[in-house]
Write a protein that holds these residues in place. Structure first.
Motif, PDB file in Angstrom:
ATOM      1  N   GLY A  39      49.290  41.543  31.936  1.00  0.00           N
ATOM      2  CA  GLY A  39      49.274  40.830  33.212  1.00  0.00           C
ATOM      3  C   GLY A  39      48.918  41.717  34.387  1.00  0.00           C
ATOM      4  O   GLY A  39      48.090  41.354  35.235  1.00  0.00           O
ATOM      5  N   THR A  40      49.532  42.903  34.461  1.00  0.00           N
ATOM      6  CA  THR A  40      49.255  43.785  35.596  1.00  0.00           C
ATOM      7  C   THR A  40      47.826  44.321  35.557  1.00  0.00           C
ATOM      8  O   THR A  40      47.194  44.505  36.602  1.00  0.00           O
ATOM      9  N   ARG A  84      45.561  41.441  36.738  1.00  0.00           N
ATOM     10  CA  ARG A  84      45.692  41.198  38.170  1.00  0.00           C
ATOM     11  C   ARG A  84      45.051  42.311  38.998  1.00  0.00           C
ATOM     12  O   ARG A  84      44.422  42.047  40.023  1.00  0.00           O
ATOM     13  N   ILE A 135      41.428  41.937  39.885  1.00  0.00           N
ATOM     14  CA  ILE A 135      41.032  40.867  40.810  1.00  0.00           C
ATOM     15  C   ILE A 135      41.057  41.423  42.234  1.00  0.00           C
ATOM     16  O   ILE A 135      42.136  41.730  42.765  1.00  0.00           O
ATOM     17  N   TYR A 191      43.636  40.469  45.002  1.00  0.00           N
ATOM     18  CA  TYR A 191      45.041  40.896  44.926  1.00  0.00           C
ATOM     19  C   TYR A 191      45.312  42.079  45.840  1.00  0.00           C
ATOM     20  O   TYR A 191      46.197  42.021  46.708  1.00  0.00           O
ATOM     21  N   GLN A 227      47.611  42.077  49.769  1.00  0.00           N
ATOM     22  CA  GLN A 227      49.010  42.505  49.770  1.00  0.00           C
ATOM     23  C   GLN A 227      49.563  42.804  51.163  1.00  0.00           C
ATOM     24  O   GLN A 227      50.627  42.306  51.529  1.00  0.00           O
ATOM     25  N   GLU A 246      42.495  28.616  38.319  1.00  0.00           N
ATOM     26  CA  GLU A 246      42.136  29.117  36.995  1.00  0.00           C
ATOM     27  C   GLU A 246      42.386  28.028  35.966  1.00  0.00           C
ATOM     28  O   GLU A 246      43.489  27.498  35.877  1.00  0.00           O
ATOM     29  N   TYR A 250      49.891  31.578  40.724  1.00  0.00           N
ATOM     30  CA  TYR A 250      50.397  32.470  41.761  1.00  0.00           C
ATOM     31  C   TYR A 250      49.966  33.901  41.447  1.00  0.00           C
ATOM     32  O   TYR A 250      50.498  34.547  40.549  1.00  0.00           O
ATOM     33  N   LEU A 251      48.986  34.394  42.189  1.00  0.00           N
ATOM     34  CA  LEU A 251      48.491  35.749  42.001  1.00  0.00           C
ATOM     35  C   LEU A 251      49.475  36.760  42.566  1.00  0.00           C
ATOM     36  O   LEU A 251      49.669  37.844  42.003  1.00  0.00           O
ATOM     37  N   SER A 252      50.096  36.400  43.668  1.00  0.00           N
ATOM     38  CA  SER A 252      51.043  37.301  44.320  1.00  0.00           C
ATOM     39  C   SER A 252      52.036  36.495  45.139  1.00  0.00           C
ATOM     40  O   SER A 252      51.679  35.463  45.710  1.00  0.00           O
ATOM     41  N   GLU A 281      55.404  35.124  40.068  1.00  0.00           N
ATOM     42  CA  GLU A 281      53.993  35.467  39.995  1.00  0.00           C
ATOM     43  C   GLU A 281      53.475  35.185  38.591  1.00  0.00           C
ATOM     44  O   GLU A 281      54.148  35.448  37.599  1.00  0.00           O
ATOM     45  N   GLY A 282      52.276  34.634  38.532  1.00  0.00           N
ATOM     46  CA  GLY A 282      51.695  34.297  37.241  1.00  0.00           C
ATOM     47  C   GLY A 282      51.956  32.876  36.783  1.00  0.00           C
ATOM     48  O   GLY A 282      51.292  32.391  35.863  1.00  0.00           O
TER      49      GLY A 282
END
Length: 268
Positions: free
Chosen positions: A82-83, A86, A89, A92, A96, A116, A122-124, A138-139
Motif C-alpha cells: 500500500g505505501t 501510494r 502517486i 499524494y 500532504q 479508482e 481515500y488516498l490521504s 486511508e485506502g
C-alpha cells in the motif's frame, strides 16, 4: 453508523480466476474482522473449512497472513504494498502539506479522495486533536454517489463515463439521506460543476457532514477531490460562522497549481 456494503464487482464478461477471487474474499474477511479462526472465516465467506484452511496456508507461506495460535490475521506485507503504491502517486506527496494546513485551520478531518475502479478511495486523511480516531481509514473505498468527494469527481467526468458508472454501480441507499434518484443526482452534479463545490449531509454516514472541491487536470477532469468532514452539528455551525467551502476550494486550488507545476517541470 452506516457501513459501505462490500458490493461485488459489476457483472461483466471478463474472465476471472475463481481461486484468486476466493483468496481475496478470505483477505477481505480478515481485514474486516482483524483476527479470525478457520470456522469463523468459513462461515463468513460461505465456504468449506478445508477450502478456507488451504487458502490461509497458501497466503501464510507467501507471507501475507500470520497465524497466532488458532487464529489468523493479515501480515504487514500489505502495508509495504500500500505505501509503495501510494508513494508512486504524485498527488499524494503534493497534497500532504496543504491538507495538514486545512486540518489545522479548521480542526476537522481533511482528506484527498481519488477515483479508482468506479469507487472513491481515500488516498490521504489528516486527523485533528478533536478527532483522534478516524472511522474511515486511508485506502478505504466509498461510493461516488453518496459522498461529497465522490460527487465532486462525478461532476467533472464525461457524461458517458458517469452514466456507465451509475448504471453499473446503481444508486443504493447508504442512509436515508442518500440520493437514489438518477435525475435528482444529475441536477445536483450540474450544480456542483457550476459551483465547483459539493456537500454530503448525512448521505454516507448519517452523523457526518462533508464539503469537497475537485482537483482537475488540464483536460478539466477530476483526478481527485479535497474533502473536509466532521460531526454534523459541528460542521453545520462552522459553515455558518466561516466560509468553509472557500477554504476547501483554496486548498484544492493550491494542490492543483502545485500538481500542474510538477507536470510542467517533468516535461521540460
Amino acid at each position: 453508523m452506516a457501513q459501505t456494503p462490500n458490493w461485488d464487482p459489476p457483472n461483466t464478461n471478463t474472465p476471472t480466476a475463481k481461486t484468486t477471487v476466493t483468496s481475496f474474499r478470505v483477505i477481505e474477511a480478515l481485514l474486516q474482522h482483524k483476527t479470525s479462526g478457520v470456522s469463523e472465516l468459513a462461515a463468513e465467506v460461505d465456504l468449506a473449512k478445508g477450502t478456507v484452511h488451504k487458502h490461509l496456508n497458501t497466503l501464510r507461506q507467501l507471507g501475507y497472513v500470520v497465524k497466532d495460535g488458532t487464529t489468523y490475521r493479515l501480515s504487514l506485507s500489505f502495508l509495504r504494498i500500500g505505501t509503495t503504491i501510494r508513494a508512486a502517486i504524485p498527488l499524494y506527496s503534493i497534497s500532504q502539506a496543504p491538507l495538514e494546513s486545512l486540518a489545522e485551520a479548521t480542526s476537522e478531518v481533511a482528506s484527498i479522495v481519488v477515483p479508482e475502479n468506479d469507487w472513491g478511495i481515500y488516498l490521504s486523511r489528516v486527523q485533528t486533536d478533536e478527532e483522534r480516531v478516524l472511522s474511515i481509514q486511508e485506502g478505504e473505498r466509498i461510493p461516488l454517489h453518496a459522498t461529497a468527494g465522490g460527487k465532486a469527481i462525478l461532476a467533472y467526468m464525461s457524461e458517458a463515463e458517469r452514466d456507465r458508472i451509475l448504471e453499473e454501480r446503481g444508486l443504493p441507499a447508504i442512509t436515508d439521506k442518500t440520493i437514489t434518484d438518477a435525475e435528482k443526482l444529475k441536477k445536483e452534479l450540474q450544480y456542483i460543476y457550476d459551483k465547483r463545490s459539493a456537500t454530503d449531509r448525512g448521505e454516507h454516514r448519517i452523523d457526518r457532514h462533508c464539503i469537497a472541491t475537485p482537483i482537475v487536470d488540464t483536460d478539466g477532469r477530476a483526478m481527485g477531490a479535497v474533502t473536509l468532514s466532521g460531526p454534523a452539528e459541528r460542521m453545520a455551525q462552522k459553515v455558518e460562522e466561516y466560509d468553509i467551502p472557500s477554504i476547501v476550494s483554496s486548498t484544492a486550488n493550491n494542490i492543483q497549481t502545485q500538481f500542474s507545476r510538477s507536470v510542467n517541470s517533468a516535461q521540460q
